[in-house]
Design a protein around this motif. Structure first.
Motif, PDB file in Angstrom:
ATOM      1  N   SER A  66     -11.838 -34.225 -17.594  1.00 19.25           N
ATOM      2  CA  SER A  66     -10.568 -33.609 -17.210  1.00 19.25           C
ATOM      3  C   SER A  66      -9.460 -33.967 -18.200  1.00 19.25           C
ATOM      4  O   SER A  66      -8.673 -33.101 -18.613  1.00 19.25           O
ATOM      5  CB  SER A  66     -10.186 -34.057 -15.796  1.00 19.25           C
ATOM      6  N   SER A  70      -7.574 -31.269 -20.589  1.00 16.02           N
ATOM      7  CA  SER A  70      -6.118 -31.156 -20.549  1.00 16.02           C
ATOM      8  C   SER A  70      -5.533 -31.208 -21.958  1.00 16.02           C
ATOM      9  O   SER A  70      -4.671 -30.402 -22.324  1.00 16.02           O
ATOM     10  CB  SER A  70      -5.529 -32.270 -19.682  1.00 16.02           C
ATOM     11  N   LEU A  73      -6.372 -27.936 -23.714  1.00 17.60           N
ATOM     12  CA  LEU A  73      -5.524 -26.836 -23.249  1.00 17.60           C
ATOM     13  C   LEU A  73      -4.098 -26.956 -23.795  1.00 17.60           C
ATOM     14  O   LEU A  73      -3.460 -25.943 -24.089  1.00 17.60           O
ATOM     15  CB  LEU A  73      -5.506 -26.785 -21.718  1.00 17.60           C
ATOM     16  N   LEU A  86      -4.642 -27.778 -13.927  1.00 18.17           N
ATOM     17  CA  LEU A  86      -6.043 -27.866 -14.305  1.00 18.17           C
ATOM     18  C   LEU A  86      -6.819 -28.479 -13.145  1.00 18.17           C
ATOM     19  O   LEU A  86      -6.457 -29.540 -12.644  1.00 18.17           O
ATOM     20  CB  LEU A  86      -6.212 -28.725 -15.565  1.00 18.17           C
TER      21      LEU A  86
END
Length: 190
Positions: A66, A70, A73, A86
Motif C-alpha cells: 500500500s 501510494s 500514484l 487508495l
C-alpha cells in the motif's frame, strides 16, 4: 437533471498497467484495479494476491505494498490531478475462482463448481493439475446428518463455467468448540 455516470474502465486499465510493476516487485499479483469517482474525488481500489501458494495475503504485506502504491500514484504522469483515496485488499472469499492459481490457493477448502451443461458439484477441493481440478463431492444426506463424501472427481478447466469458495464456520480437522460439562449437582450449587 441527473448526473451522467463516469466510465472509469479506461482509467482502471491504465492504472492496472502502470501499477503492475510496483505490485510485482513485492512478489504479489495485481488481480484488479477499480476506480470509483464521486464529484472531484476518486477512490482507487487495488486488489492484490499471492503469486502462488495457499492462504491469503497478510496485513503486513498489504501495508507494505500500500505504501509503495501510494508513492507510485503520487508520481503518476497520467494522473488527472484530482484527490484520491487508495484502498488495497486481497480477494475476498466471494471472488470467483477463474484462474488455476485461484484454485491452487484454495486446495483443502469447500468449493462450488458450476459446470458447462452438467450438474454442479459442491465438495472439497483436493488437488489442481495442469488441466483441471480434483474435487471430492459432498453427497446428499438427510438434514441433521453429517455430510458424506463421494469418490474424487477430476474436472477439466474447459468444463468449468464458474467456481467459488463456500463459507465454512468450521473446517474438517479443526477441533469443535468445547461445551461445558456441568453435573446436575454442580448446576444446583451455582
Amino acid at each position: 437533471m441527473s448526473a451522467k455516470p463516469v466510465d472509469t474502465q479506461p482509467e482502471a486499465e491504465r492504472l492496472k498497467k502502470y501499477l503492475e510493476p510496483t505490485v510485482a516487485s513485492h512478489e504479489l499479483y495485481l488481480e484488479d484495479v477499480e476506480v470509483r469517482i464521486a464529484g472531484q474525488h476518486r477512490t482507487v481500489h487495488v486488489i492484490v494476491d499471492l503469486l502462488e501458494g495457499t492462504g491469503g495475503v497478510d496485513l503486513d504485506r498489504i501495508a507494505e505494498v500500500s505504501r509503495a502504491l501510494s508513492e507510485a500514484l503520487d508520481q503518476d504522469p497520467g494522473d488527472p490531478g484530482s484527490p484520491y483515496d487508495l484502498e488495497v485488499s486481497s480477494p475476498g472469499v466471494g471472488r470467483p475462482l477463474t484462474e488455476p492459481r485461484h484454485w491452487r490457493r484454495n486446495v483443502g477448502r469447500l468449493v462450488k463448481v458450476n459446470l458447462v451443461q452438467e450438474d454442479n458439484i459442491t465438495g472439497r477441493l483436493t488437488g489442481v493439475t495442469e488441466d483441471g481440478i480434483v474435487v471430492v463431492p459432498d453427497l446428499p444426506v438427510k438434514k441433521g446428518m453429517k455430510p458424506k463424501q463421494g469418490e474424487p472427481v477430476e474436472v477439466g478447466f474447459d468444463r468449468i463455467r464458474r467456481g467459488s469458495v463456500e463459507v465454512e464456520f468450521s473446517r474438517p480437522g479443526e477441533p469443535e468448540p468445547e461445551m461445558l460439562d456441568i453435573d446436575d449437582d454442580e448446576a444446583e450449587e451455582a
